[in-house]
Write an enzyme that holds these catalytic residues in place. Sequence first.
Site, PDB file in Angstrom:
ATOM      1  N   THR A  30      -9.661  -0.028   2.821  1.00  0.00           N
ATOM      2  CA  THR A  30      -9.791   1.422   2.690  1.00  0.00           C
ATOM      3  C   THR A  30     -10.750   1.876   1.586  1.00  0.00           C
ATOM      4  O   THR A  30     -10.849   3.075   1.326  1.00  0.00           O
ATOM      5  CB  THR A  30      -8.409   2.046   2.416  1.00  0.00           C
ATOM      6  OG1 THR A  30      -7.857   1.462   1.225  1.00  0.00           O
ATOM      7  CG2 THR A  30      -7.456   1.818   3.584  1.00  0.00           C
ATOM      8  N   ALA A  58      -5.065  -2.285   5.728  1.00  0.00           N
ATOM      9  CA  ALA A  58      -6.448  -1.937   6.068  1.00  0.00           C
ATOM     10  C   ALA A  58      -7.347  -2.088   4.849  1.00  0.00           C
ATOM     11  O   ALA A  58      -6.885  -2.106   3.708  1.00  0.00           O
ATOM     12  CB  ALA A  58      -6.530  -0.497   6.575  1.00  0.00           C
ATOM     13  N   THR A  68      -8.039   7.209  10.996  1.00  0.00           N
ATOM     14  CA  THR A  68      -8.568   8.123   9.981  1.00  0.00           C
ATOM     15  C   THR A  68      -9.362   9.280  10.560  1.00  0.00           C
ATOM     16  O   THR A  68      -9.911   9.187  11.667  1.00  0.00           O
ATOM     17  CB  THR A  68      -9.479   7.330   9.012  1.00  0.00           C
ATOM     18  OG1 THR A  68     -10.130   8.220   8.105  1.00  0.00           O
ATOM     19  CG2 THR A  68     -10.548   6.561   9.770  1.00  0.00           C
ATOM     20  N   ASP A  69      -9.468  10.356   9.788  1.00  0.00           N
ATOM     21  CA  ASP A  69     -10.335  11.477  10.129  1.00  0.00           C
ATOM     22  C   ASP A  69     -11.806  11.063  10.129  1.00  0.00           C
ATOM     23  O   ASP A  69     -12.645  11.741  10.727  1.00  0.00           O
ATOM     24  CB  ASP A  69     -10.125  12.627   9.137  1.00  0.00           C
ATOM     25  CG  ASP A  69     -10.318  12.201   7.682  1.00  0.00           C
ATOM     26  OD1 ASP A  69      -9.736  11.171   7.288  1.00  0.00           O
ATOM     27  OD2 ASP A  69     -11.047  12.891   6.938  1.00  0.00           O
ATOM     28  N   ASP A 106      -2.543 -13.727   6.346  1.00  0.00           N
ATOM     29  CA  ASP A 106      -3.883 -13.135   6.356  1.00  0.00           C
ATOM     30  C   ASP A 106      -4.165 -12.622   7.765  1.00  0.00           C
ATOM     31  O   ASP A 106      -4.335 -13.411   8.699  1.00  0.00           O
ATOM     32  CB  ASP A 106      -4.911 -14.196   5.953  1.00  0.00           C
ATOM     33  CG  ASP A 106      -6.334 -13.686   5.973  1.00  0.00           C
ATOM     34  OD1 ASP A 106      -6.546 -12.487   6.296  1.00  0.00           O
ATOM     35  OD2 ASP A 106      -7.248 -14.480   5.695  1.00  0.00           O
ATOM     36  N   ILE A 107      -4.216 -11.300   7.931  1.00  0.00           N
ATOM     37  CA  ILE A 107      -4.395 -10.740   9.271  1.00  0.00           C
ATOM     38  C   ILE A 107      -5.732 -11.132   9.903  1.00  0.00           C
ATOM     39  O   ILE A 107      -5.876 -11.075  11.118  1.00  0.00           O
ATOM     40  CB  ILE A 107      -4.255  -9.200   9.280  1.00  0.00           C
ATOM     41  CG1 ILE A 107      -5.354  -8.527   8.435  1.00  0.00           C
ATOM     42  CG2 ILE A 107      -2.867  -8.784   8.837  1.00  0.00           C
ATOM     43  CD1 ILE A 107      -5.379  -7.010   8.593  1.00  0.00           C
ATOM     44  N   TRP A 121      -6.580  11.973   3.681  1.00  0.00           N
ATOM     45  CA  TRP A 121      -6.331  12.388   2.296  1.00  0.00           C
ATOM     46  C   TRP A 121      -4.915  11.988   1.836  1.00  0.00           C
ATOM     47  O   TRP A 121      -4.162  12.805   1.318  1.00  0.00           O
ATOM     48  CB  TRP A 121      -6.528  13.899   2.140  1.00  0.00           C
ATOM     49  CG  TRP A 121      -7.893  14.406   2.464  1.00  0.00           C
ATOM     50  CD1 TRP A 121      -8.867  13.778   3.212  1.00  0.00           C
ATOM     51  CD2 TRP A 121      -8.445  15.671   2.091  1.00  0.00           C
ATOM     52  NE1 TRP A 121      -9.977  14.573   3.316  1.00  0.00           N
ATOM     53  CE2 TRP A 121      -9.751  15.745   2.644  1.00  0.00           C
ATOM     54  CE3 TRP A 121      -7.967  16.752   1.363  1.00  0.00           C
ATOM     55  CZ2 TRP A 121     -10.584  16.835   2.474  1.00  0.00           C
ATOM     56  CZ3 TRP A 121      -8.791  17.866   1.197  1.00  0.00           C
ATOM     57  CH2 TRP A 121     -10.090  17.895   1.742  1.00  0.00           C
ATOM     58  N   GLY A 135       0.827  -1.203   0.000  1.00  0.00           N
ATOM     59  CA  GLY A 135       0.000   0.000   0.000  1.00  0.00           C
ATOM     60  C   GLY A 135       0.859   1.250   0.000  1.00  0.00           C
ATOM     61  O   GLY A 135       2.088   1.191   0.090  1.00  0.00           O
ATOM     62  N   TYR A 164     -16.586   2.320   6.951  1.00  0.00           N
ATOM     63  CA  TYR A 164     -15.138   2.400   7.054  1.00  0.00           C
ATOM     64  C   TYR A 164     -14.709   3.120   8.330  1.00  0.00           C
ATOM     65  O   TYR A 164     -13.873   2.625   9.093  1.00  0.00           O
ATOM     66  CB  TYR A 164     -14.573   3.114   5.820  1.00  0.00           C
ATOM     67  CG  TYR A 164     -13.129   3.511   5.951  1.00  0.00           C
ATOM     68  CD1 TYR A 164     -12.112   2.563   5.929  1.00  0.00           C
ATOM     69  CD2 TYR A 164     -12.768   4.857   6.111  1.00  0.00           C
ATOM     70  CE1 TYR A 164     -10.779   2.926   6.063  1.00  0.00           C
ATOM     71  CE2 TYR A 164     -11.442   5.235   6.239  1.00  0.00           C
ATOM     72  CZ  TYR A 164     -10.454   4.264   6.221  1.00  0.00           C
ATOM     73  OH  TYR A 164      -9.131   4.632   6.359  1.00  0.00           O
TER      74      TYR A 164
END
Length: 282
Positions: A62, A60, A101-102, A36-37, A150, A10, A125
């Site tokens: 996303t 993640a 995340t925001d 595999d988490i 972002w 990522g 999410y």
Amino acid sequence: MKVLVTGVKGQLGYDVVRELKKRNISCLGADRNDFDITDEKTTKKFIFTYMPDVIIHCSAYTAVDKAEDEPILCRRVNVDGTRNIAEACKQIHARMVYISTDYVFDGDKDGFYDVDDETNPQNVYGQTKYDGEQAVRNILTDYFIVRTSWAFGINGSNFVKTILRLAKENKALNIVGDQYGSPTFTQDLAGLLCDMIETEKYGTYHATNSGICSWAEFAEQIIKDAGLKTPVNHISTADYRTKAHRPLNSRLSKTKLLEAGFKPLRDWHDALHAYIKLLERE
């Protein structure tokens, strides 16, 4: 110090591994092909074999809009997967960095969101990322939770690359102009995360590049820096329907980051300019 980085394919994971290697810190980048988490046994076996001192968890789910159609899968990755990693960290006394995340906030506040402000996710999410935060807090004491927004980086797709493509294909672009936040160059964020793991200043932080803009203003700057002329029409969120509700205000306060003595990330304009120069050399 040995560091395991999940999500190495990522944007952020890729840059974190590059930064660790630059600092001569022993590290291993892993992705879903390695383990595999969401599978507890597989996760613990991989982690117990490598025995890291720190895990920087960048992996993640996303896809914000797709998550509305795949809530179970999104939860398995962002919550169950995070819990599996946190439990493995606890067993081997490793520290953990969790990227959030925001979108844990609803976006209704005036001004900047502080780390201790009430959360109220408005999409699948955001809810799963917040529940992932809680899993880390419930299991560990030595952790960093870093909320960002972002993101754009060299490895993978992002808003900047999309705008560059669309600007070349269209006479004008319609971009949302009433959602405000801060772009984040993953290369800059990676440097901060590496600074953090060399300390014991644990807790929850907000980390983005400095400065605020709307998505439309961000697009305009991308086009300008790339030497293009495509005009951008500012439209409202109401006129651009998406499956997942997005917050109008994603301003994240860096007060705690500064109080802890961490260096703030550079202005997003400078970061974007550097990023586009990198893309041109690719």
